[in-house]
Motif scaffolding. Structure first.
Motif, mmCIF file in Angstrom:
data_model
loop_
_atom_site.group_PDB
_atom_site.id
_atom_site.type_symbol
_atom_site.label_atom_id
_atom_site.label_comp_id
_atom_site.label_asym_id
_atom_site.label_seq_id
_atom_site.Cartn_x
_atom_site.Cartn_y
_atom_site.Cartn_z
ATOM 1 N N SER A 1 63.882 7.900 13.945
ATOM 2 C CA SER A 1 62.512 8.286 14.295
ATOM 3 C C SER A 1 62.473 9.281 15.454
ATOM 4 C CB SER A 1 61.701 7.045 14.693
ATOM 5 O OG SER A 1 61.687 6.094 13.656
ATOM 6 N N LYS A 2 63.646 9.500 16.103
ATOM 7 C CA LYS A 2 63.733 10.348 17.310
ATOM 8 C C LYS A 2 62.769 9.845 18.377
ATOM 9 C CE LYS A 2 65.297 14.491 14.872
ATOM 10 N NZ LYS A 2 65.070 15.933 14.602
ATOM 11 N N LYS A 3 62.781 8.522 18.548
ATOM 12 C CA LYS A 3 61.911 7.876 19.521
ATOM 13 C C LYS A 3 62.747 7.077 20.528
ATOM 14 C CE LYS A 3 58.049 9.214 17.598
ATOM 15 N NZ LYS A 3 57.334 8.383 16.631
ATOM 16 N N ILE A 4 62.139 6.807 21.681
ATOM 17 C CA ILE A 4 62.720 5.925 22.674
ATOM 18 C C ILE A 4 61.754 4.776 22.900
ATOM 19 C CG2 ILE A 4 64.094 7.680 23.873
ATOM 20 C CD1 ILE A 4 61.857 7.924 25.937
ATOM 21 N N ALA A 5 62.276 3.683 23.436
ATOM 22 C CA ALA A 5 61.421 2.554 23.784
ATOM 23 C C ALA A 5 61.218 2.553 25.298
ATOM 24 C CB ALA A 5 62.057 1.245 23.334
ATOM 25 N N ILE A 6 59.971 2.482 25.729
ATOM 26 C CA ILE A 6 59.661 2.390 27.148
ATOM 27 C C ILE A 6 59.482 0.908 27.479
ATOM 28 C CG2 ILE A 6 58.061 3.016 28.980
ATOM 29 C CD1 ILE A 6 59.637 5.384 27.841
#
Length: 260
Positions: free
Chosen positions: A135-140
């Motif tokens: 997803s090319k996402k990070i988790a904050i």
């Protein structure tokens, strides 16, 4: 690899036990502080923790934490009391939301840890890694490490997840005042040509700490009873105008003669 911290990633009802491992190690040469004794019998300086009241050296086991709430007045806090105020959520890396990888300014990055799943958490960990990566996402997320709550970005890679500890916005210093100036279009094009001519893939394995090698050689020279020879200095560049400097640098880049 020693474990720096144990926790668990929590996303809603998903709970993934993990351990955090430092991503880097100290490789620089460290020096001891010695007494400057004319006899040459150098002795290491000792740092003792002395109580100003009784004048005795205090052992680590005899030291407790205290907060100065008024000048000279302290309230003490034990490790057990610090643990009591941590909620179950504080003890996990609880995900608040997800974001684009490009959303976080690199200036926010403080330090990194490798995340490794604990036994039983491997499948959930891999599921989270693949989902973030594709997803090319990070988790904050947020968690408590020691006595400080940390803002964390869980950053996926091809092989694992990196926990990037972030500075809080209040910890970031404001940008210094900079006078904006006009840039000539020709100068800009020349600068872009210079960048293009020197662009190549970054390969981390091609770089090493060259100064450490010089330092080790210097230390060995001293051990051998020899004097350290002064290194040769590069010729100083004469001040020239910006456009000429860009042209000359571009020529050097094209001829592969810019020193690395």
């Amino acid at each position: 690899m020693p474990i720096a911290h144990k926790s668990a990633i929590s996303v809603g009802m998903l709970y993934v036990p993990v351990s955090l491992h430092k991503t880097t190690r100290e490789t620089g040469i460290s020096f001891n502080q010695l007494c400057k004794d004319d006899s040459g019998n150098h002795q290491r300086i000792k740092y003792q923790k002395i109580c100003p009241s009784c004048g005795k050296e205090v052992k680590s086991s005899e030291i407790i934490k205290g907060f100065e709430y008024e000048k000279g007045k302290y309230v003490t806090i034990t490790e057990d009391e610090l643990e009591r105020i941590k909620t179950k959520k504080d003890k996990t890396i609880h995900v608040i939301h997800f974001a684009k990888i490009t959303d976080v300014d690199p200036i926010m990055f403080d330090r990194d840890y490798y995340l490794a799943p604990e036994p039983g958490g491997e499948k959930a960990f891999e599921l989270l890694r693949q989902a973030l990566f594709s997803s090319k996402k990070i988790a904050i997320a947020k968690t408590v490490m020691g006595n400080k709550e940390e803002l964390v970005a869980l950053y996926p890679t091809k092989n694992d997840i990196i926990a990037k500890i972030l500075f809080f916005q209040e910890e970031i210093q404001p940008i210094p005042s900079i006078n904006k100036v006009q840039v000539d279009k020709k100068e800009l094009e020349m600068a872009k040509m210079l960048i293009a001519s020197m662009t190549e893939p970054f390969k981390a394995e091609e770089y090493e700490d060259e100064y450490q090698a010089k330092l080790r050689e210097a230390i060995q020279t001293k051990i051998n009873g020899q004097e350290i020879v002064t290194a040769g200095n590069e010729q100083q560049t004469t001040a020239i105008d910006l456009m000429t400097a860009l042209q000359q640098t571009l020529e050097m880049a094209n001829n592969h003669s810019i020193p690395s």
